[in-house]
Design an enzyme around this catalytic site. Structure first.
Site: not given
Ligand code: NAD
Length: 410
Positions: A150, A217, A271, A295
């Protein structure tokens, strides 16, 4: 007397009885939800403090309206006023996809170093939800707000810069990237990760939450998201010794029972976490994560508690705080006095809480609950509820204002 809020280490330490608060209506549905929200905010403050306190709103512009007025979507005048008055509230701002200017929202977060994006996901009774037991949903997302992919460090495929980078990594690092690729960088620093986790732990301890979960992640992106997790644990261990317990120690040392006044710190892969918040939301309190995960997570979790129309947020740094709904400008609904202003009303309540005007914030939350329980709702909730009364955005604001203090006002 009118005056400015003073902030120290991210907390409002001096709040005059009449603080000047800059506001940006924003693009698309911004004007509609702002008008509905300001009515509620003013009425709640008046009721809570019998006229002794009042917000002195100061309009500033960004986005489409600023371009019309100043020829600049983010004029220096606006930045100057927000920087001076420290606490502001804004509606959504449109960002073009794949071309055009960079996000004004991201720019504001970077300019004022608003590193913590705080988004509570709390179920309000009576709100339609796809979950069977939505009352179990009550957690807060802490999204890192200044870096990750971002940060906006990216180059178009085929550009000279992208070509240079492709050659550089090929020649120096033995890494092959396909010609013509667009390239973005994903910086994640110990500085930004640690200050976010520090803030999340402080928030959890101050407000009596029981756990902080690092969502990452890191199995795939080891040196960015994996490092985010490691730095998070480091802060917990080094700066909150005795107050924070690791998940494995909870079982081994405390037989699963969390001692009073302490919090547990754990981590989950992003996830898997999407599944966890659907199946076992009650196991989670504060979720801390890098920017992009945050987000995606914010919108997905908002769907559990009534959708984006119900999702408020705050962008907080050490010196400035800007409150705003989670959603965007929803252009297809713009100017129709139709959408749900709860996102903006609740963002305003978060702002009042930040100013320590707790009584006014509580009045708003209760009035909103009362309005929804009475099944007086905007189109987004109406289409999912039986026997509800459909009202416009402005009528919804008026209903919430009427229901302040249990509905004693006429
Ligand atoms: P969006 O969040 O604006 O809207 C998506 C959908 O959510 C809408 O079509 C509508 O069905 C629903 N929705 C949103 N707000 C609602 C409300 N208050 N009440 C009821 N339903 C509501 O997403 P988008 O259409 O993909 O994005 C539009 C623009 O907003 C884009 O330019 C995007 O970049 C920008 N954006 C801005 C912000 C921000 O200002 N912080 C955040 C996200 C997106």
């Amino acid at each position: 007397m009118e005056g400015r809020v003073e902030i120290k280490d991210g907390k409002a330490v001096i709040v005059p009885d009449s603080p000047v608060i800059p506001f940006i209506e924003g693009d698309g549905v911004g004007a509609d939800i702002w008008r509905a929200a300001v009515l509620v905010l003013d009425a709640a403050v008046e009721m809570a403090y019998s006229g002794r306190r009042r917000i002195a709103w100061q309009e500033v512009w960004a986005g489409e309206e600023a371009r019309k007025r100043y020829g600049d979507p983010l004029p220096p005048e606006t930045l100057q006023v927000i920087g001076d008055y420290k606490v502001a509230i804004k509606g959504p701002l449109t960002t073009p996809v794949a071309s055009g200017f960079r996000s004004l929202n991201v720019a504001l977060r970077q300019i004022f170093d608003l590193y913590a994006c705080i988004r509570p996901i709390r179920y309000i009774q009576g709100t339609p939800s796809p979950l069977k037991r939505p009352e179990r949903v009550d957690f807060v997302i802490f999204r890192e707000n200044t870096e990750d992919v971002y940060a906006g460090i990216e180059w178009r495929g085929g550009s000279e810069e992208a070509g240079k980078l492709i050659r550089f990594v090929r020649e120096n690092m033995d890494v092959e990237i396909r010609e013509g690729s667009g390239i973005g960088l994903k910086p994640i620093s110990p500085f930004a990760s640690k200050r976010l986790v520090r803030r999340a732990i402080e928030y959890a301890l101050e407000r009596g939450w029981r756990s902080v979960t690092l969502v990452h992640k890191g199995n795939i992106m080891k040196y960015t998201e994996g490092a985010f997790r490691d730095w998070g644990y480091e802060v917990a261990q080094q700066e909150f010794e005795g107050q924070v317990i690791k998940e494995e120690d909870l079982e081994d040392v405390f037989s699963g029972g969390l001692p009073e006044g302490k919090i547990v710190i754990k981590d989950r892969l992003a996830d898997a976490m999407f599944q966890q918040v659907l199946l076992k939301p009650e196991d989670y309190d504060i979720l801390v994560m890098p920017n992009l995960n945050g987000d995606y997570f914010s919108d997905a979790c908002a769907a559990q508690v009534g959708g984006l129309g119900m999702a408020p947020g705050a962008n907080v740094g050490d010196e400035v705080a800007i409150f705003e709904p989670t959603h965007g400008s929803a252009p297809k609904h713009a100017g129709q006095d139709k959408v749900n202003p709860s996102s903006m009303i609740l963002s305003g309540a978060m702002m009042l809480e930040y100013l320590d005007w707790i009584e006014a914030a509580r009045l708003i939350e209760e009035a909103l609950q009362k309005t929804i329980r009475a099944k007086t709702v905007t189109y987004d909730l109406h289409r999912q509820m039986r026997g509800a009364t459909l009202v416009s955005c402005s009528q919804f604001g008026e209903e919430v204002a009427k229901n302040l203090g249990g509905g004693k006002r006429t």
